[in-house]
Design a protein around this motif. Structure first.
Motif, short mmCIF file in Angstrom:
data_model
loop_
_atom_site.label_atom_id
_atom_site.label_comp_id
_atom_site.label_asym_id
_atom_site.label_seq_id
_atom_site.Cartn_x
_atom_site.Cartn_y
_atom_site.Cartn_z
N ALA A 43 -42.19 128.56 67.44
CA ALA A 43 -41.40 129.38 66.52
C ALA A 43 -40.95 130.67 67.18
CB ALA A 43 -42.22 129.68 65.26
N ILE A 44 -41.85 131.29 67.95
CA ILE A 44 -41.48 132.52 68.67
C ILE A 44 -40.39 132.22 69.69
CG2 ILE A 44 -42.33 134.29 70.26
CD1 ILE A 44 -44.98 134.19 68.80
N SER A 45 -40.48 131.05 70.33
CA SER A 45 -39.43 130.66 71.29
C SER A 45 -38.09 130.52 70.59
CB SER A 45 -39.82 129.36 71.98
OG SER A 45 -41.01 129.51 72.74
N GLN A 46 -38.10 129.99 69.38
CA GLN A 46 -36.86 129.87 68.62
C GLN A 46 -36.29 131.24 68.28
OE1 GLN A 46 -35.08 127.13 67.83
NE2 GLN A 46 -36.51 125.87 68.99
N ILE A 47 -37.17 132.17 67.93
CA ILE A 47 -36.70 133.54 67.65
C ILE A 47 -36.11 134.15 68.91
CG2 ILE A 47 -37.46 135.86 67.00
CD1 ILE A 47 -39.59 134.53 65.23
N ALA A 48 -36.80 133.94 70.05
CA ALA A 48 -36.34 134.53 71.30
C ALA A 48 -35.01 133.94 71.76
CB ALA A 48 -37.40 134.32 72.39
N GLN A 49 -34.76 132.68 71.44
CA GLN A 49 -33.50 132.06 71.87
C GLN A 49 -32.29 132.77 71.27
OE1 GLN A 49 -33.39 127.85 71.16
NE2 GLN A 49 -35.02 127.41 72.65
N GLY A 50 -32.43 133.26 70.07
CA GLY A 50 -31.29 133.93 69.45
C GLY A 50 -31.32 135.43 69.59
N TRP A 51 -32.42 135.97 70.10
CA TRP A 51 -32.55 137.44 70.15
C TRP A 51 -32.77 137.96 71.57
CZ3 TRP A 51 -31.48 141.06 66.72
CH2 TRP A 51 -31.96 142.35 66.92
N GLY A 52 -33.50 137.22 72.34
CA GLY A 52 -33.91 137.66 73.68
C GLY A 52 -35.41 137.53 73.80
N GLY A 53 -35.89 137.01 74.93
CA GLY A 53 -37.31 136.78 75.11
C GLY A 53 -38.04 138.02 75.60
N LYS A 54 -39.19 137.80 76.22
CA LYS A 54 -39.93 138.90 76.82
C LYS A 54 -39.08 139.49 77.95
CE LYS A 54 -44.49 137.06 75.68
NZ LYS A 54 -45.82 136.64 76.18
#
Length: 448
Positions: A43-54
């Motif tokens: 789920a965090i990876s999905q958030i990062a895909q649209g926002w930016g990761g670490k």
């Protein structure tokens, strides 16, 4: 003659085997916790895909094309080979202000941020002249680049200002990578600049998820960072020299020298720099102190111990009050205790760990206490066992909450429980026949 299998010793061994059998559902629960952790990671990876990761952010690196002569095997005349040389700035200063929010994907949440960064870097004229002539491969200065490494380019929201020696310019995309990270580049012509110093000023906004780290890409690196997040975790190769944390957020200041890292001020493209650059990152992770999965894992580690303690309590009532409990009844009690961890996991994802623990523990205490009343044919015994079980769950919560002292507390509790069992069973004849419900009751536990 009484069969050995009907002695109290045999009963103890049987109860021990039943307790070990309960490791099977406990292992299944542990696997379920791991599965839910993986779902959260996805789920965090999905958030990062649209926002930016670490995110990782460095300072500008001067990369100059080179041309060197290489002796070819079997050929008398050497051939020319193209390459590149990289040089770091003399001073790098970053001022970072982070705006933090949380984003959700299903039932899972992750902290995300937008960092407003003001970056200044200076390359000394003396360094440029020295490295231009010291390299074994002559610089081809007409096509040099200033490369800015960024961990995840999807998070680059805005570049409000970019100036090289006071002149506005713009970044270009690039397929090249530095330390494994993508870059944005500014082409420059060193033949035009000559041996002048290079001053770079950048203002940008960078979005990311959970963590922001910096690279010490200068002889002297100064980083100031602040954010409205009260639980920062400072990570990486360097801790801040100064930091302040309160309920409104944190601020931190790093000061690093080139002597603090494992690579120098310049290198050529043949050098293996990726591992060294990645090992030098430092920064902050937006830590979430209420990590329900970590706490569920810690609770599960004590599962066998507390099932065994509950079985021992049943056994003591059985022996000292001359009652009879069937192995199936032990298994049912063990199943109820194992179910606690499933209920705890399911509730903690929805309402938080503390309240979920209280509800799950209360449900199991009522269930086991009520069952004990029926099995032992004594209301007082059921209430006492329920109270003991409630005390056990209270101790377990204390072990989970006391992160640094969990081992010490657990060891002391275990020692106290062993001492109590030794005291209560000091007069038991372990070769005696297993009691039945038709035999006269023994003295109460306090008189044993």
């Amino acid at each position: 003659m009484i069969a050995w299998t009907q002695t109290v010793t045999a009963k103890v061994l049987g109860v021990g085997v039943l307790a070990l059998l309960m490791t099977i559902p406990l292992m299944q629960v542990r696997g379920l916790v791991g599965e839910r952790q993986q779902l959260r990671t996805d789920a965090i990876s999905q958030i990062a895909q649209g926002w930016g990761g670490k995110q990782v952010l460095g300072g500008p690196v001067l990369v100059v094309p080179t041309l060197r002569q290489v002796a070819a095997e079997g050929q008398a005349t050497p051939r020319w080979q193209a390459g590149s040389a990289s040089m770091l700035a003399d001073a790098l200063k970053l001022d970072v202000a982070m705006a933090v929010t949380t984003r959700s994907y299903g039932i899972y949440t992750a902290p995300v941020f937008v960092a407003t960064v003001k970056l200044g870097a200076q390359f000394r004229a003396q360094d440029i002249a020295e490295y231009r002539h010291a390299s074994d491969a002559p610089w081809q200065g007409g096509k040099a680049e200033l490369r800015l490494p960024i961990g995840d380019l999807r998070g680059l929201q805005e570049i409000s200002d970019l100036r090289v020696n006071g002149q506005p310019t713009r970044f270009e995309s690039s397929a090249d990578r530095l330390g494994g990270w993508p870059n944005v580049v500014v082409p420059i012509d060193l033949d035009v600049l000559g041996d002048q110093p290079i001053d770079v000023q950048i203002s940008l906004k960078l979005a990311g998820t959970e963590a922001l780290q910096m690279l010490p890409l200068a002889r002297v690196t100064d980083v100031t960072m602040r954010a409205p997040w009260s639980d920062p975790s400072f990570i990486g190769a360097a801790l801040p020299l100064e930091h302040a944390i309160d309920a409104s957020g944190f601020s931190a200041h790093w000061h690093l020298l080139d002597l603090n890292r494992s690579y120098g001020q310049h290198w050529t493209d043949g050098d293996a720099m990726t591992a060294a650059l990645q090992a030098s990152t430092f920064g902050v992770q937006l830590y979430q102190p209420v990590d329900v999965y970590q706490r569920n894992v810690r609770a599960g580690k004590y599962g066998l111990l507390f099932i065994a303690m509950t079985f021992v309590a049943f056994f003591l009532f059985e022996v000292l009050k001359r009652l009879r409990v069937h192995p199936v009844q032990y298994l049912l009690v063990g199943a109820a205790l194992a179910t606690f961890y499933v209920v705890l996991l399911a509730l903690s994802e929805q309402i938080g760990f503390g309240l979920a623990y209280a509800l799950a523990a209360a449900a199991v205490v009522v269930l086991v206490g009520g069952y004990a009343m029926a099995v032992l044919h004594a209301r007082r015994a059921g209430l006492l066992l329920g109270g003991v079980l409630g005390l056990i769950y209270a101790m377990l919560y204390g072990l989970i909450a006391a992160e640094q002292y969990a081992l010490l507390i657990g060891a002391l509790v275990l020692l106290a429980m062993v001492a109590l069992m030794m005291y209560l069973t000091r007069r038991i004849d372990w070769y005696a026949y297993v009691p039945t419900s038709t035999e006269p009751p023994a003295a109460i536990m306090g008189q044993s």
